[in-house]
Design an enzyme around this catalytic site. Structure first.
Site, PDB file in Angstrom:
ATOM      1  N   GLU A 194      10.669   2.113 -27.857  1.00  0.00           N
ATOM      2  CA  GLU A 194      10.346   0.855 -27.186  1.00  0.00           C
ATOM      3  C   GLU A 194       9.411   1.097 -26.000  1.00  0.00           C
ATOM      4  O   GLU A 194       9.664   1.969 -25.164  1.00  0.00           O
ATOM      5  CB  GLU A 194      11.626   0.185 -26.684  1.00  0.00           C
TER       6      GLU A 194
ATOM      7  N   LEU B 117       7.475  -4.028 -13.919  1.00  0.00           N
ATOM      8  CA  LEU B 117       6.202  -4.577 -14.410  1.00  0.00           C
ATOM      9  C   LEU B 117       6.344  -6.100 -14.488  1.00  0.00           C
ATOM     10  O   LEU B 117       7.338  -6.606 -14.987  1.00  0.00           O
ATOM     11  CB  LEU B 117       5.854  -3.988 -15.780  1.00  0.00           C
TER      12      LEU B 117
ATOM     13  N   GLY C 237      21.826  -3.587 -23.749  1.00  0.00           N
ATOM     14  CA  GLY C 237      22.025  -5.040 -23.719  1.00  0.00           C
ATOM     15  C   GLY C 237      21.683  -5.666 -22.379  1.00  0.00           C
ATOM     16  O   GLY C 237      22.201  -6.718 -22.017  1.00  0.00           O
TER      17      GLY C 237
ATOM     18  N   ARG D 174      18.613   4.531 -34.176  1.00  0.00           N
ATOM     19  CA  ARG D 174      19.385   3.808 -35.199  1.00  0.00           C
ATOM     20  C   ARG D 174      18.492   2.736 -35.825  1.00  0.00           C
ATOM     21  O   ARG D 174      17.356   2.554 -35.389  1.00  0.00           O
ATOM     22  CB  ARG D 174      20.590   3.111 -34.548  1.00  0.00           C
TER      23      ARG D 174
HETATM   24  P1  ADP Z   1      18.613  -2.256 -22.606  1.00  0.00           P
HETATM   25  O1  ADP Z   1      18.867  -0.940 -23.276  1.00  0.00           O
HETATM   26  O2  ADP Z   1      19.687  -2.674 -21.671  1.00  0.00           O
HETATM   27  O3  ADP Z   1      18.195  -3.317 -23.570  1.00  0.00           O
HETATM   28  P2  ADP Z   1      15.835  -1.677 -21.887  1.00  0.00           P
HETATM   29  O4  ADP Z   1      15.445  -0.494 -21.086  1.00  0.00           O
HETATM   30  O5  ADP Z   1      15.542  -1.642 -23.349  1.00  0.00           O
HETATM   31  O6  ADP Z   1      17.387  -1.969 -21.626  1.00  0.00           O
HETATM   32  O7  ADP Z   1      15.174  -2.961 -21.273  1.00  0.00           O
HETATM   33  C1  ADP Z   1      15.471  -4.240 -21.773  1.00  0.00           C
HETATM   34  C2  ADP Z   1      14.463  -5.253 -21.266  1.00  0.00           C
HETATM   35  O8  ADP Z   1      14.450  -5.260 -19.809  1.00  0.00           O
HETATM   36  C3  ADP Z   1      13.034  -4.976 -21.678  1.00  0.00           C
HETATM   37  O9  ADP Z   1      12.716  -5.471 -22.956  1.00  0.00           O
HETATM   38  C4  ADP Z   1      12.297  -5.703 -20.557  1.00  0.00           C
HETATM   39  O10 ADP Z   1      12.311  -7.088 -20.827  1.00  0.00           O
HETATM   40  C5  ADP Z   1      13.154  -5.482 -19.312  1.00  0.00           C
HETATM   41  N1  ADP Z   1      12.700  -4.298 -18.522  1.00  0.00           N
HETATM   42  C6  ADP Z   1      13.193  -3.048 -18.575  1.00  0.00           C
HETATM   43  N2  ADP Z   1      12.526  -2.218 -17.724  1.00  0.00           N
HETATM   44  C7  ADP Z   1      11.571  -2.961 -17.106  1.00  0.00           C
HETATM   45  C8  ADP Z   1      10.539  -2.695 -16.138  1.00  0.00           C
HETATM   46  N3  ADP Z   1      10.357  -1.493 -15.609  1.00  0.00           N
HETATM   47  N4  ADP Z   1       9.749  -3.720 -15.754  1.00  0.00           N
HETATM   48  C9  ADP Z   1       9.922  -4.969 -16.282  1.00  0.00           C
HETATM   49  N5  ADP Z   1      10.875  -5.281 -17.192  1.00  0.00           N
HETATM   50  C10 ADP Z   1      11.687  -4.304 -17.617  1.00  0.00           C
END
Ligand code: ADP
Length: 446
Positions: free
Chosen positions: A275, A203, A164, A291
């Site tokens: 993802e 990124l 989240g 899931r």
């Molecule tokens: P969570 O499990 O908390 O949702 P995620 O790893 O899926 O975390 O990341 C959620 C969002 O955070 C991604 O969809 C993206 O928008 C941003 N994000 C995560 N890692 C990066 C990164 N290395 N560079 C840029 N944005 C990132």
């Protein structure tokens, strides 16, 4: 096949799973907290069991109470939905010990992917492209600065048990590292009881592209293409669509085949989503959700494939009902997450729904737990409905989405409907040129 499935969840997803069970001739058991006694999933289920007071910790996260509910009702399987206990491997192990089937992946895969440091390392070993970053946990600012110097700023600190968007901090310069590290780690400790963090390159303008897969217990795995979930606020998704305007057939085949082959090596079964961030034509593994996801319906729409029924089938040890060749993609689908929130500030807006009318007509699907007279409680997630539209191409899909949003009536509380009505008329949305930061910039400028 299972005779009776207990749905360990609430809200729209509990209703979604219930519907699949009913169509398959399976008896259903709802669980509910005292705050949810009038909830739709309770009204629709064949049986229901109150498992505790309003607080999630004492109800929907209360493992002993849920196991007791299974035993009392005689359920032979549990569908966890998403959130709550859906990625809790301890829950899966307890169910197994009680001879109750968990409708989801193996506990070892849930455990591996739930730890982001381990997940990233596993993905790398499986041959998936990952975001450059620390090789594991970062213990102090000195170590963090060394890694950041190698990667180049900006970098992002992320929680190993994250979810989240919590425990995530961007760092733009060396001077901020110490404080940012403390902030991320404290938040991670508080939210997940696990302060471990790692670092990766931040990124700047990526898209969030994810691949939906489902596998059976005989190592057959299929994909349902990609979803573009780049329209986000505070790292949380608001609009999801498939196909993505930036992914052509070659790119899709490449990343989907790579994903499936890696998961076959793992022996993964049931539904999952890998993802990726996508920038300059390259994919970077971010995490895997072991899931069903909130946004699964858009994939179901364009592949004409029921993911929940398939989850139940494969959990009951049936083979996948389709192979990749038979899965044909058609048209375009978009989902809007309708939240009980102020459309400008996104602050929660619980209260009584005085009048509720969901849109319908060709190509319109609403997955919701709402009805006129329902009290939206402040205790849980603010998602109250998902509007999913389908049409032959993206332009007609957006036109249909517009008319469906105009038909939607939810009186008595504030919702994000006006926000979507505004966003889908923006030029950048219309031509698909939005990345994960677009919404934040748009909000600042308007
Ligand atoms: P969570 O499990 O908390 O949702 P995620 O790893 O899926 O975390 O990341 C959620 C969002 O955070 C991604 O969809 C993206 O928008 C941003 N994000 C995560 N890692 C990066 C990164 N290395 N560079 C840029 N944005 C990132």
């Amino acid at each position: 096949m299972f005779e009776k499935v207990l749905i360990a969840n609430r809200g729209e997803i509990a209703v979604r799973v219930l519907r699949a069970c009913k169509e398959m001739g399976i008896q259903t058991v709802a669980i509910y907290s005292s705050a949810d006694k009038n909830a739709m999933h309770v009204k629709l289920a064949d049986e229901s069991v109150c498992i505790g007071p309003a607080s999630s910790l004492k109800s929907y996260l209360n493992i002993p109470a849920i196991i007791s509910a299974c035993e009392v009702s005689g359920a032979d399987a549990v569908h966890p939905g998403y959130g709550f206990l859906s990625e809790n491997f301890g829950f899966v192990e307890k169910l197994e010990a009680h001879n109750i089937k968990f409708i989801g992946p193996k506990s070892e895969h849930i455990k591996m992917m739930g730890d982001k440091i381990l997940a990233k390392e596993s993905a790398r070993n499986l041959g998936l492209p990952t975001i450059p970053g620390s090789s594991g946990e970062i213990k102090n600012a000195k170590e963090a600065i060394t890694v950041a110097n190698e990667l180049g700023y900006p970098v992002i600190i992320k929680a190993s048990s994250g979810g989240g968007g919590r425990g995530m901090v961007k760092v733009f310069r060396k001077e901020d590292m110490d404080e940012s590290l403390k902030k991320a780690s404290t938040e991670a400790e508080k939210s997940f009881n696990d302060g471990r963090v790692y670092i990766e390159k931040y990124l700047q303008n990526p898209k969030h592209i994810e691949i939906q897969i489902i596998g059976d217990e005989y190592n057959n795995i299929v994909h349902l293409g990609e979803r573009d979930c780049s329209m986000q606020r505070r790292n949380q998704k608001l609009i999801e669509e498939t196909p993505s305007v930036v992914i052509d057939d070659d790119k899709r085949n490449e990343i989907c085949n790579l994903t499936i082959n890696s998961l076959k090596t793992m022996g993964y079964c049931n539904a999952g989503t890998v993802e990726y961030l996508y920038e300059n034509g390259n994919f970077y593994f971010m995490e895997m959700n072991t899931r069903l996801q909130v946004e699964h319906p858009v994939s179901e729409e364009i592949y004409n494939f029921d993911l929940v029924k398939e989850q139940i089938n494969v959990a009951a040890k049936y083979k996948l009902s389709s192979d990749q060749k038979k899965l044909k993609r058609n048209g375009h689908s978009i989902e809007c997450r309708i939240n009980a929130e102020d459309p400008n500030t996104f602050t929660p807006s619980p209260g009584l729904i005085k009048n509720y009318h969901a849109p319908s007509g060709p190509g319109v699907r609403v997955d919701s737990n709402c009805y006129s007279g329902l009290e939206i409680s402040p205790y849980y997630d603010s998602l109250i409905a998902k509007l999913i539209v389908y049409d032959i191409d993206r332009n007609s899909c957006i036109q249909r989405l517009k008319r469906a949003l105009d038909e939607f009536v939810i009186d008595g509380i504030k919702t994000t409907i006006p926000f979507f009505q505004e966003i889908i008329t923006q030029k950048d949305f219309l031509n698909g040129s939005y990345d994960i930061n677009w919404l934040e910039k748009y909000k600042e400028a308007n």
